[in-house]
Scaffold this active site. Structure first.
Site, PDB file in Angstrom:
ATOM      1  N   HIS A  97       0.836  -1.199   0.000  1.00 52.48           N
ATOM      2  CA  HIS A  97       0.000   0.000   0.000  1.00 52.48           C
ATOM      3  C   HIS A  97       0.869   1.246   0.000  1.00 52.48           C
ATOM      4  O   HIS A  97       1.996   1.241   0.488  1.00 52.48           O
ATOM      5  CB  HIS A  97      -0.952   0.021   1.202  1.00 52.48           C
ATOM      6  CG  HIS A  97      -0.265  -0.135   2.522  1.00 52.48           C
ATOM      7  ND1 HIS A  97       0.131  -1.359   3.006  1.00 52.48           N
ATOM      8  CD2 HIS A  97       0.107   0.773   3.444  1.00 52.48           C
ATOM      9  CE1 HIS A  97       0.715  -1.198   4.184  1.00 52.48           C
ATOM     10  NE2 HIS A  97       0.720   0.093   4.475  1.00 52.48           N
ATOM     11  N   HIS A  99       0.684   5.313   1.114  1.00 53.37           N
ATOM     12  CA  HIS A  99      -0.021   6.354   1.856  1.00 53.37           C
ATOM     13  C   HIS A  99       0.015   7.637   1.032  1.00 53.37           C
ATOM     14  O   HIS A  99       1.109   8.079   0.627  1.00 53.37           O
ATOM     15  CB  HIS A  99       0.676   6.646   3.190  1.00 53.37           C
ATOM     16  CG  HIS A  99       0.710   5.506   4.154  1.00 53.37           C
ATOM     17  ND1 HIS A  99      -0.113   5.454   5.265  1.00 53.37           N
ATOM     18  CD2 HIS A  99       1.457   4.373   4.194  1.00 53.37           C
ATOM     19  CE1 HIS A  99       0.149   4.346   5.951  1.00 53.37           C
ATOM     20  NE2 HIS A  99       1.101   3.666   5.324  1.00 53.37           N
TER      21      HIS A  99
END
Ligand code: AMP
Length: 129
Positions: A97, A99
């Site tokens: 992932h 941010h």
């Protein structure tokens, strides 16, 4: 199965702000600043270090799209985009992932790089030899 796979599968709710065939983007449950968003690939892979070029490309393109969306809708003045890879770097969910953290004038978020007494010439040599 990771938490993020369960979000992709709809088993756990998320505040989705963007989705396409390859990625999902949703608000981070802990908002570093208002609008802090996570971009995840739908394909399971542990981190940036294990992701394929196709996944990296899809996440990167979506990150730019979401960054612009957050700036436009929330009035942010900039963004920090970062990805933690492995536990030592602070990764807690082992599904790749990114941010996307909107930045506002006078917000209180800080990333500090402290000065250390490292020998930069030796470090450069070790990387490039
Ligand atoms: P990292 O520490 O880079 O692995 O980031 C994982 C992020 O996932 C953290 O910033 C958490 O706040 C966030 N997080 C954990 N659970 C949820 C959830 N259910 N929905 C949204 N974000 C979450």
């Amino acid at each position: 199965m990771t938490l993020f796979k369960r979000i992709i599968d709809g088993e756990i709710p998320a505040k989705v702000v963007y989705e396409d065939d390859d990625v999902l983007a949703f608000l981070d449950i802990s908002q570093g600043t208002p609008g802090h968003t996570l971009i995840i690939p739908k394909e399971e892979t542990a981190s940036l270090l294990t992701a394929s070029p196709e996944v990296l490309t899809a996440v990167s393109i979506a990150s730019q799209h979401v960054a612009k969306l957050l700036m436009e809708k929330l009035g942010a003045s900039g963004v920090n985009i970062l990805s933690n890879a492995n536990a030592v770097a602070g990764q807690t969910v082992f599904h790749y992932h990114v941010h996307v953290i909107p930045r506002y004038d006078h917000d209180e978020l800080t990333f500090t790089f402290k000065k250390h007494e490292n020998d930069i010439d030796r470090i450069h040599q070790r990387i490039t030899q």
